[in-house]
Motif scaffolding. Structure first.
Motif, PDB file in Angstrom:
ATOM      1  N   LEU A 274      80.733 -13.028  94.904  1.00  0.00           N
ATOM      2  CA  LEU A 274      81.131 -11.660  94.554  1.00  0.00           C
ATOM      3  C   LEU A 274      82.045 -11.675  93.328  1.00  0.00           C
ATOM      4  O   LEU A 274      81.939 -10.808  92.448  1.00  0.00           O
ATOM      5  N   GLY A 275      82.915 -12.678  93.242  1.00  0.00           N
ATOM      6  CA  GLY A 275      83.781 -12.791  92.071  1.00  0.00           C
ATOM      7  C   GLY A 275      82.984 -13.002  90.801  1.00  0.00           C
ATOM      8  O   GLY A 275      83.270 -12.380  89.764  1.00  0.00           O
ATOM      9  N   GLN A 276      81.976 -13.874  90.868  1.00  0.00           N
ATOM     10  CA  GLN A 276      81.140 -14.102  89.694  1.00  0.00           C
ATOM     11  C   GLN A 276      80.347 -12.846  89.322  1.00  0.00           C
ATOM     12  O   GLN A 276      80.198 -12.513  88.145  1.00  0.00           O
ATOM     13  N   SER A 277      79.855 -12.130  90.340  1.00  0.00           N
ATOM     14  CA  SER A 277      79.097 -10.895  90.079  1.00  0.00           C
ATOM     15  C   SER A 277      79.984  -9.844  89.421  1.00  0.00           C
ATOM     16  O   SER A 277      79.546  -9.132  88.503  1.00  0.00           O
ATOM     17  N   LEU A 278      81.236  -9.727  89.875  1.00  0.00           N
ATOM     18  CA  LEU A 278      82.152  -8.769  89.256  1.00  0.00           C
ATOM     19  C   LEU A 278      82.506  -9.166  87.828  1.00  0.00           C
ATOM     20  O   LEU A 278      82.666  -8.302  86.955  1.00  0.00           O
ATOM     21  N   ALA A 279      82.595 -10.482  87.558  1.00  0.00           N
ATOM     22  CA  ALA A 279      82.858 -10.932  86.195  1.00  0.00           C
ATOM     23  C   ALA A 279      81.694 -10.556  85.284  1.00  0.00           C
ATOM     24  O   ALA A 279      81.897 -10.048  84.159  1.00  0.00           O
ATOM     25  N   ASP A 280      80.476 -10.780  85.762  1.00  0.00           N
ATOM     26  CA  ASP A 280      79.285 -10.407  84.978  1.00  0.00           C
ATOM     27  C   ASP A 280      79.200  -8.894  84.802  1.00  0.00           C
ATOM     28  O   ASP A 280      78.855  -8.397  83.716  1.00  0.00           O
ATOM     29  N   PHE A 281      79.517  -8.161  85.864  1.00  0.00           N
ATOM     30  CA  PHE A 281      79.502  -6.700  85.792  1.00  0.00           C
ATOM     31  C   PHE A 281      80.541  -6.213  84.780  1.00  0.00           C
ATOM     32  O   PHE A 281      80.286  -5.293  83.984  1.00  0.00           O
ATOM     33  N   GLY A 282      81.730  -6.819  84.795  1.00  0.00           N
ATOM     34  CA  GLY A 282      82.788  -6.414  83.868  1.00  0.00           C
ATOM     35  C   GLY A 282      82.387  -6.609  82.422  1.00  0.00           C
ATOM     36  O   GLY A 282      82.625  -5.734  81.565  1.00  0.00           O
ATOM     37  N   LYS A 283      81.764  -7.738  82.112  1.00  0.00           N
ATOM     38  CA  LYS A 283      81.304  -7.983  80.737  1.00  0.00           C
ATOM     39  C   LYS A 283      80.258  -6.968  80.321  1.00  0.00           C
ATOM     40  O   LYS A 283      80.277  -6.448  79.187  1.00  0.00           O
ATOM     41  N   ALA A 284      79.320  -6.689  81.236  1.00  0.00           N
ATOM     42  CA  ALA A 284      78.255  -5.724  80.921  1.00  0.00           C
ATOM     43  C   ALA A 284      78.835  -4.335  80.674  1.00  0.00           C
ATOM     44  O   ALA A 284      78.417  -3.619  79.747  1.00  0.00           O
ATOM     45  N   MET A 285      79.816  -3.925  81.481  1.00  0.00           N
ATOM     46  CA  MET A 285      80.427  -2.607  81.307  1.00  0.00           C
ATOM     47  C   MET A 285      81.192  -2.519  79.993  1.00  0.00           C
ATOM     48  O   MET A 285      81.183  -1.468  79.332  1.00  0.00           O
ATOM     49  N   LYS A 286      81.839  -3.591  79.589  1.00  0.00           N
ATOM     50  CA  LYS A 286      82.553  -3.578  78.307  1.00  0.00           C
ATOM     51  C   LYS A 286      81.579  -3.445  77.145  1.00  0.00           C
ATOM     52  O   LYS A 286      81.846  -2.721  76.173  1.00  0.00           O
ATOM     53  N   LEU A 287      80.462  -4.125  77.212  1.00  0.00           N
ATOM     54  CA  LEU A 287      79.446  -4.009  76.164  1.00  0.00           C
ATOM     55  C   LEU A 287      78.859  -2.606  76.120  1.00  0.00           C
ATOM     56  O   LEU A 287      78.594  -2.044  75.045  1.00  0.00           O
ATOM     57  N   LEU A 288      78.655  -2.048  77.332  1.00  0.00           N
ATOM     58  CA  LEU A 288      78.149  -0.684  77.392  1.00  0.00           C
ATOM     59  C   LEU A 288      79.163   0.289  76.800  1.00  0.00           C
ATOM     60  O   LEU A 288      78.809   1.221  76.059  1.00  0.00           O
ATOM     61  N   GLY A 289      80.446   0.074  77.095  1.00  0.00           N
ATOM     62  CA  GLY A 289      81.488   0.951  76.563  1.00  0.00           C
ATOM     63  C   GLY A 289      81.603   0.861  75.057  1.00  0.00           C
ATOM     64  O   GLY A 289      81.924   1.860  74.383  1.00  0.00           O
ATOM     65  N   ALA A 290      81.329  -0.336  74.513  1.00  0.00           N
ATOM     66  CA  ALA A 290      81.459  -0.525  73.068  1.00  0.00           C
ATOM     67  C   ALA A 290      80.439   0.284  72.293  1.00  0.00           C
ATOM     68  O   ALA A 290      80.653   0.609  71.116  1.00  0.00           O
ATOM     69  N   CYS A 291      79.298   0.608  72.921  1.00  0.00           N
ATOM     70  CA  CYS A 291      78.271   1.351  72.192  1.00  0.00           C
ATOM     71  C   CYS A 291      78.282   2.848  72.507  1.00  0.00           C
ATOM     72  O   CYS A 291      77.414   3.591  72.067  1.00  0.00           O
ATOM     73  N   GLU A 292      79.251   3.285  73.285  1.00  0.00           N
ATOM     74  CA  GLU A 292      79.369   4.701  73.623  1.00  0.00           C
ATOM     75  C   GLU A 292      80.481   5.364  72.807  1.00  0.00           C
ATOM     76  O   GLU A 292      81.218   4.703  72.085  1.00  0.00           O
ATOM     77  N   GLY A 293      80.623   6.649  73.027  1.00  0.00           N
ATOM     78  CA  GLY A 293      81.663   7.407  72.344  1.00  0.00           C
ATOM     79  C   GLY A 293      83.052   7.043  72.853  1.00  0.00           C
ATOM     80  O   GLY A 293      83.210   6.239  73.782  1.00  0.00           O
ATOM     81  N   GLU A 294      84.076   7.694  72.263  1.00  0.00           N
ATOM     82  CA  GLU A 294      85.455   7.288  72.547  1.00  0.00           C
ATOM     83  C   GLU A 294      85.827   7.449  74.015  1.00  0.00           C
ATOM     84  O   GLU A 294      86.283   6.501  74.647  1.00  0.00           O
ATOM     85  N   SER A 295      85.655   8.646  74.610  1.00  0.00           N
ATOM     86  CA  SER A 295      86.099   8.870  75.992  1.00  0.00           C
ATOM     87  C   SER A 295      85.236   8.114  76.995  1.00  0.00           C
ATOM     88  O   SER A 295      85.752   7.447  77.905  1.00  0.00           O
ATOM     89  N   LEU A 296      83.916   8.230  76.844  1.00  0.00           N
ATOM     90  CA  LEU A 296      83.019   7.529  77.775  1.00  0.00           C
ATOM     91  C   LEU A 296      83.131   6.027  77.596  1.00  0.00           C
ATOM     92  O   LEU A 296      83.177   5.276  78.580  1.00  0.00           O
ATOM     93  N   GLY A 297      83.215   5.591  76.349  1.00  0.00           N
ATOM     94  CA  GLY A 297      83.318   4.160  76.076  1.00  0.00           C
ATOM     95  C   GLY A 297      84.593   3.570  76.653  1.00  0.00           C
ATOM     96  O   GLY A 297      84.587   2.463  77.218  1.00  0.00           O
TER      97      GLY A 297
END
Length: 453
Positions: A274-297
């Motif tokens: 679960l720790g590894q899955s959350l680490a992978d999820f966290g990286k994916a969410m940061k990448l997703l945030g980087a390509c979105e607008g200011e508030s959503l990102g």
């Protein structure tokens, strides 16, 4: 220290309310003279008491101290032992791990306030085997297993678990009221590496010279086993119903501890996954945030950061579970196996006691017959009978000594097991509660930003 609940039997001739109640009753009937021995600790799992701060040479336990040092605050004799600094030595199949074993004491037999020697796993094995050979009836503290998988032998986690288990092993011996007086323990703690190697080499040479005797012994055992299997001879066993209940308890305890340890390991794996899955999820969410607008990102990035933080918490808790819960359970599985080895010694002593008693009885009958006949062989038969009687009495004493010692060891083991496992499960529940609280707080903290979108 948690004490054993003093459960009573439901009535004379009736069953016990629990396995613990049975063991308490068994102890009361057999150990009325072992008051001080109950205080001595022989089985402390690695994660619960990593190191004895002080080991008194008296039967009463030493006063606790929060900052162990080379001087006893009470001025009483003491010894502190620590297994530290594991280092890989050699290369290839010849490689092994060495440890610094540090002994601090104010006792004259330890040759100064501090002694440091280098030992490897096989040296600990030597000490274990010497004690098991000499001290029948005592539960010799168990050693950690060897890793059968080469790639795990030198992993940092395996090395640390073994170091910790060896630390507890040697301190268990040093805390035991009988084993701590062993000359073999003193040799292990004080002799330099070259001297220790010579001692082991000499003993190995003596053992090899007796190989023919050992081979003959195995042939005799094989013959006896064959006789039992073919129905020619029935194995001699104790018929004491209380001892039978005790044996059943020990076998059940081993099975249930092993199953609990197995499930604890699964919990460790689940936390890591679960720790590894959350680490992978966290990286994916940061990448997703980087390509979105200011508030959503920013909201997505914050969500990813929380995932990574929780990943670290889960990995940390997985390690705590491994060292402070799963390893102590595994350690007690090994401790129960040590009890079973002592039971095997007891069974062998009982068989020898019975066989010699029967042989002596037959020789006495033969002597009486020869004396009635005024045979010239009566004198020789009388000498043979007296020798056999002496051997039989000695075998009886050995068996009775093992029974007495084993009863004392069972009382000590049961009391310490109650305290140690109670503490282990308490720490487990506390750790899980804290983890659940941290996870809830982390996710709760991102809700306002997500709700504001």
């Amino acid at each position: 220290m948690m004490m054993i609940t003093n459960l009573q039997a439901s009535g004379k001739g009736e069953g016990y309310t629990s396995k613990s109640a049975f063991l308490i009753s068994f102890r009361k009937r057999n150990l009325r003279s072992s008051k001080s021995l109950l205080r001595n600790c022989a089985f402390l799992p690695p994660a619960i008491t990593v190191k004895f701060a002080m080991i008194s040479t008296e039967s009463d336990p030493p006063a606790e101290t929060s900052s162990p040092g080379p001087r006893s605050p009470s001025g009483q004799p003491f010894v502190m032992i620590s297994v530290t600094e594991p280092v890989k030595m050699g290369t290839g199949v010849q490689s092994y791990i060495s440890y610094r074993v540090i002994t601090k004491s104010n006792m004259t037999e330890f040759e100064g306030p501090e002694k440091i020697v280098i030992r490897r796993y096989s040296d600990f094995e030597w000490l274990h085997d010497k004690l098991a050979e000499k001290y029948k009836g005592i539960f010799i503290p168990p050693l950690p297993e060897k890793s059968a998988v080469e790639k795990f032998r030198f992993s940092a986690e395996f090395i640390e678990m073994r170091r910790q288990a060896l630390d507890v092993f040697i301190n268990r011996i040093a805390s035991h009221p009988v084993l701590r007086k062993s000359e073999d323990l003193r040799t292990f703690l004080l002799e330099e590496e070259e001297r220790m190697e010579r001692i082991r080499s000499i003993e190995a040479g003596i053992f090899s010279k007796k190989s023919s005797d050992i081979f003959q012994m195995f042939k005799d055992v094989q013959s006896k086993v064959s006789d039992v299997v073919l129905g020619k001879e029935k194995p001699v066993e104790e018929s004491d119903p209380e001892y039978e209940k005790l044996k059943n308890y020990i076998f059940e305890l081993e099975n249930h501890l092993a199953e609990t340890q197995k499930q604890a390991f699964r919990l460790v794996k689940r936390h890591r996954d679960l720790g590894q899955s959350l680490a992978d999820f966290g990286k994916a969410m940061k990448l997703l945030g980087a390509c979105e607008g200011e508030s959503l990102g920013k909201a997505f990035s914050d969500l990813g950061s929380k995932g990574e933080i929780l990943s670290l918490k889960l990995q940390k808790e997985a390690h705590n579970l491994l060292m402070n819960f799963e390893e102590p359970l595994k350690d007690y599985v090994r401790a129960v196996q040590s009890i079973k080895a002592t039971m095997a010694d007891r069974a062998n002593a009982f068989r020898q006691h019975c066989e010699l008693a029967e042989t002596t009885k037959l020789k006495e009958i033969n002597l009486d017959k020869l004396m009635l006949m005024h045979s010239e062989r009566a004198r020789e038969a009388e000498i043979d009978f007296k020798e056999s009687k002496a051997d039989s009495e000695e075998a009886t004493k050995r068996f009775e000594a093992i029974v007495k010692t084993m009863n004392e060891e069972l009382a000590r083991f049961q009391e310490q097991k109650t305290a140690d496992l109670g503490l282990a499960f308490h720490e487990f529940a506390k750790g899980q509660a804290k983890l659940a609280h941290d996870i809830a707080d982390a996710w709760r903290g991102v809700l306002p930003k997500l709700e504001a979108l």
